[in-house]
Design a protein around this motif. Structure first.
Motif, PDB file in Angstrom:
ATOM      1  N   GLY A 115     -14.984  18.029 -17.099  1.00 13.39           N
ATOM      2  CA  GLY A 115     -16.125  18.086 -16.968  1.00 13.39           C
ATOM      3  C   GLY A 115     -16.223  17.526 -15.226  1.00 13.39           C
ATOM      4  O   GLY A 115     -16.165  16.736 -15.153  1.00 13.39           O
ATOM      5  N   ALA A 116     -16.292  18.677 -14.561  1.00 16.48           N
ATOM      6  CA  ALA A 116     -16.552  17.860 -13.375  1.00 16.48           C
ATOM      7  C   ALA A 116     -17.344  18.304 -12.951  1.00 16.48           C
ATOM      8  O   ALA A 116     -18.583  18.345 -13.065  1.00 16.48           O
ATOM      9  CB  ALA A 116     -16.121  19.237 -12.524  1.00 16.48           C
ATOM     10  N   GLN A 117     -17.182  16.803 -11.634  1.00 15.21           N
ATOM     11  CA  GLN A 117     -18.859  16.390 -10.857  1.00 15.21           C
ATOM     12  C   GLN A 117     -18.716  18.127 -10.101  1.00 15.21           C
ATOM     13  O   GLN A 117     -17.700  18.139  -9.205  1.00 15.21           O
ATOM     14  CB  GLN A 117     -18.237  15.131  -9.957  1.00 15.21           C
ATOM     15  CG  GLN A 117     -17.934  14.258 -10.535  1.00 15.21           C
ATOM     16  CD  GLN A 117     -18.155  12.531  -9.931  1.00 15.21           C
ATOM     17  OE1 GLN A 117     -18.208  12.720  -8.799  1.00 15.21           O
ATOM     18  NE2 GLN A 117     -17.901  11.588 -10.861  1.00 15.21           N
ATOM     19  N   LYS A 121     -16.695  20.975  -7.151  1.00 15.34           N
ATOM     20  CA  LYS A 121     -15.863  22.639  -7.831  1.00 15.34           C
ATOM     21  C   LYS A 121     -15.514  23.404  -6.575  1.00 15.34           C
ATOM     22  O   LYS A 121     -14.173  23.485  -7.061  1.00 15.34           O
ATOM     23  CB  LYS A 121     -17.353  23.494  -7.468  1.00 15.34           C
ATOM     24  CG  LYS A 121     -17.604  25.049  -8.713  1.00 15.34           C
ATOM     25  CD  LYS A 121     -18.608  25.365  -7.991  1.00 15.34           C
ATOM     26  CE  LYS A 121     -18.952  27.116  -8.475  1.00 15.34           C
ATOM     27  NZ  LYS A 121     -19.758  27.408  -8.460  1.00 15.34           N
ATOM     28  N   GLN A 131     -15.870  27.811 -13.104  1.00 13.83           N
ATOM     29  CA  GLN A 131     -17.330  27.543 -14.108  1.00 13.83           C
ATOM     30  C   GLN A 131     -17.945  28.164 -15.540  1.00 13.83           C
ATOM     31  O   GLN A 131     -17.881  28.914 -15.211  1.00 13.83           O
ATOM     32  CB  GLN A 131     -18.565  27.471 -13.238  1.00 13.83           C
ATOM     33  CG  GLN A 131     -20.204  26.246 -13.501  1.00 13.83           C
ATOM     34  CD  GLN A 131     -20.942  26.567 -12.100  1.00 13.83           C
ATOM     35  OE1 GLN A 131     -20.103  27.244 -10.715  1.00 13.83           O
ATOM     36  NE2 GLN A 131     -21.394  26.859 -13.167  1.00 13.83           N
ATOM     37  N   GLU A 138     -24.494  13.660 -16.131  1.00 13.01           N
ATOM     38  CA  GLU A 138     -24.126  12.923 -16.416  1.00 13.01           C
ATOM     39  C   GLU A 138     -23.864  11.615 -15.559  1.00 13.01           C
ATOM     40  O   GLU A 138     -23.201  11.672 -15.197  1.00 13.01           O
ATOM     41  CB  GLU A 138     -22.236  13.111 -16.554  1.00 13.01           C
ATOM     42  CG  GLU A 138     -21.847  12.982 -17.795  1.00 13.01           C
ATOM     43  CD  GLU A 138     -20.082  13.574 -18.637  1.00 13.01           C
ATOM     44  OE1 GLU A 138     -19.316  12.227 -18.184  1.00 13.01           O
ATOM     45  OE2 GLU A 138     -19.999  14.268 -18.228  1.00 13.01           O
ATOM     46  N   HIS A 143     -22.643  17.852 -12.887  1.00 13.37           N
ATOM     47  CA  HIS A 143     -21.171  17.968 -13.094  1.00 13.37           C
ATOM     48  C   HIS A 143     -21.321  19.193 -14.757  1.00 13.37           C
ATOM     49  O   HIS A 143     -22.464  20.371 -14.401  1.00 13.37           O
ATOM     50  CB  HIS A 143     -21.210  17.016 -14.132  1.00 13.37           C
ATOM     51  CG  HIS A 143     -20.497  16.248 -14.560  1.00 13.37           C
ATOM     52  ND1 HIS A 143     -21.202  14.505 -14.141  1.00 13.37           N
ATOM     53  CD2 HIS A 143     -19.389  15.261 -14.051  1.00 13.37           C
ATOM     54  CE1 HIS A 143     -20.564  13.716 -13.557  1.00 13.37           C
ATOM     55  NE2 HIS A 143     -19.868  14.069 -14.185  1.00 13.37           N
ATOM     56  N   GLU A 145     -19.176  21.896 -16.622  1.00  9.39           N
ATOM     57  CA  GLU A 145     -18.041  22.252 -16.883  1.00  9.39           C
ATOM     58  C   GLU A 145     -16.812  23.480 -16.794  1.00  9.39           C
ATOM     59  O   GLU A 145     -17.850  24.529 -16.298  1.00  9.39           O
ATOM     60  CB  GLU A 145     -18.330  22.824 -18.546  1.00  9.39           C
ATOM     61  CG  GLU A 145     -17.283  23.424 -19.531  1.00  9.39           C
ATOM     62  CD  GLU A 145     -17.469  23.001 -21.225  1.00  9.39           C
ATOM     63  OE1 GLU A 145     -17.224  23.743 -21.503  1.00  9.39           O
ATOM     64  OE2 GLU A 145     -18.400  22.247 -21.805  1.00  9.39           O
TER      65      GLU A 145
END
Length: 158
Positions: A115-117, A121, A131, A138, A143, A145
Motif C-alpha cells: 500500500g504505497a503513498q 509511485k 499499480q 489512508e 495511497h 495498491e
C-alpha cells in the motif's frame, strides 16, 4: 562515506533499543513530518520481520516484511522509512531491494503487494511494482495498491 549494515530480525529478536529507535523513526516521519495522526502500533509488528538499516550505531532505515495473508493476500512490505537526515544518500533504493530479497529469502515468495503513498509511485515502479488499484485515502494520505509480480520463466522449444 559510511555504509549501512542491513539486519532482518523477528519482533522477539529486536533489542529494546532497536524497537524504541525504530518506533521513534517511524513516529518522526509518519506522524510529525507527514503531519498525520494515526495509530502506528497496529498489532502487526509482532507478526513482521523487521528490516533495519544501521549506520554508525544509529537506525537510519526500516521496513516491515510480512508473509502472505497478514496485510494482503500476497507477501507484503510496509512502514518503509529512511531517516530524513540520511535521505540524501538515496538509501531508500537499497532498503527496498533488501526488503524484496528478504521476502524471497525468509518467506519464499515472489509476489509482493504494498500500500504505497501515491507520491512514491515512480519510486516503487523503479523496483518493478505496478499499480493495481485506484487511489484511496489512508489516514487522509493518498495511497495506491501496487504489486511486484513473480517473474515467469520463458518456455522455449529447443
Amino acid at each position: 562515506m559510511n555504509q549501512v549494515e542491513w539486519k532482518i530480525k523477528s519482533f522477539q529478536e529486536l533489542t529494546v533499543s532497536e524497537l524504541y529507535d525504530t518506533l521513534q523513526l517511524r513516529s518522526e516521519v509518519f506522524v510529525v513530518e507527514q503531519n498525520c495522526v494515526y495509530l502506528d502500533l497496529d498489532g502487526k509488528d509482532k507478526k513482521a520481520l523487521h528490516l533495519i538499516g544501521v549506520c554508525d550505531s544509529e537506525i537510519v532505515a526500516h521496513a516491515r516484511l510480512f508473509d502472505a495473508k497478514i496485510s494482503f493476500e500476497n507477501a507484503s512490505i510496509g512502514r518503509v522509512v529512511v531517516s530524513p537526515k540520511y535521505r540524501h544518500r538515496k538509501w531508500g533504493h537499497a532498503l527496498m531491494q533488501q526488503a524484496i530479497d528478504g521476502i524471497r529469502l525468509h518467506y519464499n515468495k515472489t509476489a509482493i503487494t504494498i500500500g504505497a503513498q501515491l507520491y512514491l509511485k515512480k519510486f516503487y515502479e523503479s523496483h518493478g511494482f505496478i499499480q493495481t488499484s485506484e487511489m484511496y485515502l489512508e489516514d487522509d494520505i493518498p495511497h495506491i495498491e501496487m504489486q511486484l509480480l513473480p517473474v515467469l520463466k520463458n518456455s522455449t522449444n529447443e
